[in-house]
Scaffold this motif. Sequence first.
Motif, mmCIF file in Angstrom:
data_model
loop_
_atom_site.group_PDB
_atom_site.id
_atom_site.type_symbol
_atom_site.label_atom_id
_atom_site.label_comp_id
_atom_site.label_asym_id
_atom_site.label_seq_id
_atom_site.Cartn_x
_atom_site.Cartn_y
_atom_site.Cartn_z
ATOM 1 N N ARG A 148 0.836 -1.211 0.000
ATOM 2 C CA ARG A 148 0.000 0.000 0.000
ATOM 3 C C ARG A 148 0.869 1.259 0.000
ATOM 4 O O ARG A 148 0.511 2.258 -0.614
ATOM 5 C CB ARG A 148 -0.966 0.001 1.175
ATOM 6 N N GLU A 149 2.053 1.203 0.716
ATOM 7 C CA GLU A 149 2.938 2.382 0.736
ATOM 8 C C GLU A 149 3.403 2.716 -0.673
ATOM 9 O O GLU A 149 3.393 3.874 -1.097
ATOM 10 C CB GLU A 149 4.177 2.142 1.626
ATOM 11 N N LEU A 150 3.799 1.665 -1.405
ATOM 12 C CA LEU A 150 4.263 1.905 -2.771
ATOM 13 C C LEU A 150 3.096 2.358 -3.654
ATOM 14 O O LEU A 150 3.262 3.228 -4.508
ATOM 15 C CB LEU A 150 4.917 0.634 -3.345
ATOM 16 N N ALA A 151 1.917 1.788 -3.420
ATOM 17 C CA ALA A 151 0.735 2.201 -4.195
ATOM 18 C C ALA A 151 0.486 3.697 -4.018
ATOM 19 O O ALA A 151 0.252 4.433 -4.987
ATOM 20 C CB ALA A 151 -0.492 1.407 -3.765
ATOM 21 N N MET A 152 0.569 4.177 -2.777
ATOM 22 C CA MET A 152 0.334 5.594 -2.511
ATOM 23 C C MET A 152 1.412 6.463 -3.155
ATOM 24 O O MET A 152 1.126 7.505 -3.742
ATOM 25 C CB MET A 152 0.283 5.834 -0.995
ATOM 26 N N GLN A 153 2.648 5.998 -3.056
ATOM 27 C CA GLN A 153 3.762 6.773 -3.608
ATOM 28 C C GLN A 153 3.679 6.864 -5.141
ATOM 29 O O GLN A 153 3.813 7.940 -5.715
ATOM 30 C CB GLN A 153 5.071 6.092 -3.199
ATOM 31 N N VAL A 154 3.451 5.716 -5.780
ATOM 32 C CA VAL A 154 3.360 5.686 -7.251
ATOM 33 C C VAL A 154 2.165 6.526 -7.714
ATOM 34 O O VAL A 154 2.246 7.307 -8.665
ATOM 35 C CB VAL A 154 3.240 4.226 -7.766
ATOM 36 N N SER A 155 1.057 6.383 -6.998
ATOM 37 C CA SER A 155 -0.156 7.124 -7.333
ATOM 38 C C SER A 155 0.078 8.632 -7.254
ATOM 39 O O SER A 155 -0.325 9.389 -8.140
ATOM 40 C CB SER A 155 -1.278 6.708 -6.384
ATOM 41 N N ASP A 156 0.748 9.078 -6.192
ATOM 42 C CA ASP A 156 1.049 10.516 -6.026
ATOM 43 C C ASP A 156 1.875 11.033 -7.199
ATOM 44 O O ASP A 156 1.611 12.094 -7.747
ATOM 45 C CB ASP A 156 1.841 10.766 -4.727
ATOM 46 N N GLU A 157 2.898 10.252 -7.561
ATOM 47 C CA GLU A 157 3.790 10.701 -8.637
ATOM 48 C C GLU A 157 3.050 10.747 -9.982
ATOM 49 O O GLU A 157 3.178 11.712 -10.730
ATOM 50 C CB GLU A 157 5.010 9.777 -8.711
ATOM 51 N N LEU A 158 2.252 9.728 -10.275
ATOM 52 C CA LEU A 158 1.517 9.699 -11.541
ATOM 53 C C LEU A 158 0.465 10.815 -11.582
ATOM 54 O O LEU A 158 0.249 11.435 -12.622
ATOM 55 C CB LEU A 158 0.856 8.337 -11.765
ATOM 56 N N PHE A 159 -0.165 11.071 -10.429
ATOM 57 C CA PHE A 159 -1.161 12.145 -10.374
ATOM 58 C C PHE A 159 -0.509 13.489 -10.685
ATOM 59 O O PHE A 159 -1.056 14.310 -11.415
ATOM 60 C CB PHE A 159 -1.829 12.195 -8.990
ATOM 61 N N ARG A 160 0.704 13.680 -10.140
ATOM 62 C CA ARG A 160 1.397 14.951 -10.358
ATOM 63 C C ARG A 160 1.700 15.168 -11.846
ATOM 64 O O ARG A 160 1.592 16.266 -12.360
ATOM 65 C CB ARG A 160 2.701 14.932 -9.562
ATOM 66 N N PHE A 161 2.082 14.087 -12.532
ATOM 67 C CA PHE A 161 2.384 14.217 -13.962
ATOM 68 C C PHE A 161 1.113 14.342 -14.798
ATOM 69 O O PHE A 161 1.086 15.056 -15.799
ATOM 70 C CB PHE A 161 3.192 13.001 -14.455
#
Length: 377
Positions: free
Chosen positions: A78-91
């Motif tokens: 879940r930690e990686l899911a949140m991190q990846v999601s944040d980065e993709l959302f920013r782009f």
Amino acid sequence: MTFKDFDFKEKLQKSIEDAGFKEPSPIQVDAIPVILSGKDMVGQAHTGTGKTAAFGLPLINMMKGNNGVEAVVIVPTRELAMQVSDELFRFGKSLSINTATVYGGQSYSRQLKHISTAGIIVATPGRFLDLLRDHKIDINPSFVVLDEADEMLDMGFLDDIKEIFTFMPSSRQTLLFSATMPNAIKSLAKSILVEPEFITITQSEITNSRITQTYYVVDDYERDDALIRLYDFKNPEKSIIFCRTKKEVDRLSTFLVSQGFSAKGLHGDMEQKQREEAMNAFKKGKLEVLIATDVAARGLDVNDVSHVFNYHLPFDSESYVHRIGRTGRAGKDGTAISIVTPHEFKMLQKIQKDTGGKLEAKVIPNIESVKEKKLTV
């Protein structure tokens, strides 16, 4: 080479620049053209090599943006899911592409609501499979990414992943990333990918060799004292301290100011104006110390940071590489210092294994040696 060479859409290019990304990392240089060409791909790369942007940028560039869920990224935790999601959302934000994060322990209705407006789903295998099995979602993604496949294998998710792919359309582009290539991953790749290109990034390309990495072992209650003593001993000109939480950033910045440091915090709950003021003061040298969370410091591009301190180790190796990469820039030497308790040894070993970096154990200087250093300076 710069990100402009990939000829991304204008709005995406602007998001890349806003994030402070300048030169692509080795995995980005190799993977982005392959993904843009529409081929399936296997990328052997450790955490911390810039994988998220390596697959995220070309996928966002190719997405139509008004087609429901076009991309699915499956990650182990879940930690990686949140991190990846944040980065993709920013782009994706500038192109109106939303992300939905799907993992266990959160309400189904909330996640389904997010999925209804999302272009990208970032999910852990168990919860995602539940949604597919129960026909709670009906999606037809053009792109499917398996990130950290070997971690998922170690966690016993192999059968779940195989079943997930029975729900995915056959006319899709599939990307698989894994730090290691055990036989089970090779046979999984054979069954879910079509004539993939293979890309391998070596250990030595992950961390900057100009950065000296050390760690100091203390008990939890000694962190503040250790930090002050290290500051007195090292006397850094310009430094960043990384914390895990916003609350910690606020507490530590108040503490350092009370100790006579010119310090300010930086985190996502601050107003944009406050964040910009702190950043500008730090860039212009009016601040000695910036205390930040990982998310707040992602786009930080300051060339003369002499030291990076990890007040706590981050939860994953990729964040560690991002953190220490704030120093040792533009051909200068840098120092990365981690304050570690015995409980964090396991994480420390994982970071060393993932990054191939050598972290040297040191002893906190005693008060006598700090005084001596001050007298000789």
